[in-house]
Design an enzyme around this catalytic site. Structure first.
Site, PDB file in Angstrom:
ATOM      1  CE  LYS A   8      -3.703  -2.407   2.499  1.00  0.00           C
ATOM      2  NZ  LYS A   8      -4.375  -2.599   3.803  1.00  0.00           N
ATOM      3  CE1 TYR A  31      -5.473  -4.005  -0.889  1.00  0.00           C
ATOM      4  CE2 TYR A  31      -6.752  -6.028  -0.685  1.00  0.00           C
ATOM      5  CZ  TYR A  31      -6.010  -5.020  -0.113  1.00  0.00           C
ATOM      6  OH  TYR A  31      -5.782  -5.018   1.246  1.00  0.00           O
TER       7      TYR A  31
HETATM    8  O1  DON Z   1      -6.565  -7.265   2.266  1.00  0.00           O
HETATM    9  C1  DON Z   1      -6.102  -7.931   3.173  1.00  0.00           C
HETATM   10  O2  DON Z   1      -6.752  -8.239   4.159  1.00  0.00           O
HETATM   11  C2  DON Z   1      -4.656  -8.357   3.053  1.00  0.00           C
HETATM   12  N1  DON Z   1      -4.325  -8.633   1.695  1.00  0.00           N
HETATM   13  C3  DON Z   1      -3.723  -7.293   3.544  1.00  0.00           C
HETATM   14  C4  DON Z   1      -4.039  -6.831   4.942  1.00  0.00           C
HETATM   15  C5  DON Z   1      -2.836  -6.421   5.691  1.00  0.00           C
HETATM   16  O3  DON Z   1      -1.721  -6.781   5.386  1.00  0.00           O
HETATM   17  C6  DON Z   1      -3.099  -5.654   6.904  1.00  0.00           C
HETATM   18  N2  DON Z   1      -1.878  -5.559   7.638  1.00  0.00           N
HETATM   19  N3  DON Z   1      -1.586  -5.497   8.725  1.00  0.00           N
END
Ligand code: DON
Length: 305
Positions: A68, A190
């Site tokens: 991100k 995403y």
């Molecule tokens: O979208 C999601 O839930 C995961 N691909 C990424 C979330 C994430 O890494 C939050 N981090 N702490």
């Protein structure tokens, strides 16, 4: 700088933290990662000087939300400040995948690091490039100097099959008129961006532009000084989600975490640090990574404060 002594002290300090926390369960492909792994890399400002590292610092892991930071940088580089009309810059005070907050706030995500905010950023990158995930991969390859960086299809498919909450967030954004591209396309880019596999060394190098006030590895400008400052500022208030206050209190650096267990931290004007420890606390932040960065900043005095 005596990196050897520093790494020994940090590695000793993280041992108890390796036993605490759990690896991410909600993306099945991540649930099988060994929780006792630990790596740390430091990349200094000059891209030609070799990064320093210890432990599993050359072992690739799933970058997840670390992506991100880079998609945000690519969109800011193209659009400048107009992005901030679509995404906020406030702490979330809620879990990173909260639906309730997005609904209450009419489809304007609190910041670009909660999942809804990252979906808006990916949507914009898709419009700008026609291939958001490809643009991200190419940028990371160039900045890290590693042309072998690639997606992990198993992780991407695993998340896509189980990504009901992200799908709900994307549909809610679309319902509020906040996406320019079809929901399935935004979700697809995403999930693939999150599935990129990288090691601590390459991540620390790739994030170097944040410590160089916006300058890329080849010294050309990616971001203005202000834009780089803004990303670091939003990392400080939201890079570790609703634990950002506790993180700032303990570590005192802009940082971004991912549920693959990575954390990138920035020491502007000095270096970037990447840690990896797959066991997470209940906010989704690496327990070993937080302890390592806490110890490192305490021992070195490196902090923005
Ligand atoms: O979208 C999601 O839930 C995961 N691909 C990424 C979330 C994430 O890494 C939050 N981090 N702490």
């Amino acid at each position: 700088m005596d990196y050897r002594g520093l790494f020994e002290d940090v590695t000793r300090a993280v041992q108890p933290a390796l036993a605490g926390g759990r690896v991410a369960q909600y993306i099945p492909a991540l649930a099988s990662v060994d929780p006792s792994r630990f790596g740390l890399a430091i990349a200094e400002l000059n891209h030609r000087s070799k990064p320093h590292g210890t432990g599993d610092w050359l072992e690739p892991f799933s970058i997840q939300s670390l992506s991100k930071v880079f998609t945000l940088a690519l969109v800011l580089a193209a659009d400048g400040d107009t992005l901030w009309t679509r995404v906020g810059k406030e702490p979330s005070g809620a879990p990173f995948n909260s639906l309730a907050q997005l609904e209450r706030e009419h489809g304007i995500p609190r910041n670009p690091f909660v999942n809804a905010g990252a979906l808006v950023v990916t949507d914009r990158l898709l419009t700008l490039t026609g291939d958001a995930r490809g643009a991200l991969r190419d940028f990371l390859r160039t900045e890290s100097g590693n042309p072998r960086i690639d997606f992990d299809a198993e992780v991407a498919f695993s998340e896509s099959r189980h990504g009901h909450r992200n799908a709900a967030l994307a549909h809610l954004l679309a319902d509020h008129g906040r996406l320019d591209n079809p929901v399935p396309d935004v979700l697809d880019h995403y999930f693939w961006q999150c599935s990129l596999a990288m090691n601590c060394r390459d991540l620390a190098r790739a994030a170097g532009f944040l410590a160089r006030h916006g300058l890329r590895a080849d010294a050309t400008r990616l971001l203005t000084r202000s834009e780089a400052k803004r990303i670091n500022a939003v990392m400080l208030i939201g890079g570790t989600y609703d634990a950002a206050g506790e993180f700032a209190h303990r570590v005192g650096l802009p940082a971004k975490s991912g549920v693959g267990g990575g954390i990138i931290a920035v020491i502007p004007g000095r270096c970037t640090v990447c840690t990896w420890g797959p066991a997470l606390d209940h906010h989704g932040n690496s327990t070993a990574g937080i302890t390592a960065l806490d110890t490192l900043t305490t021992l070195t005095g490196w902090s923005i404060f």
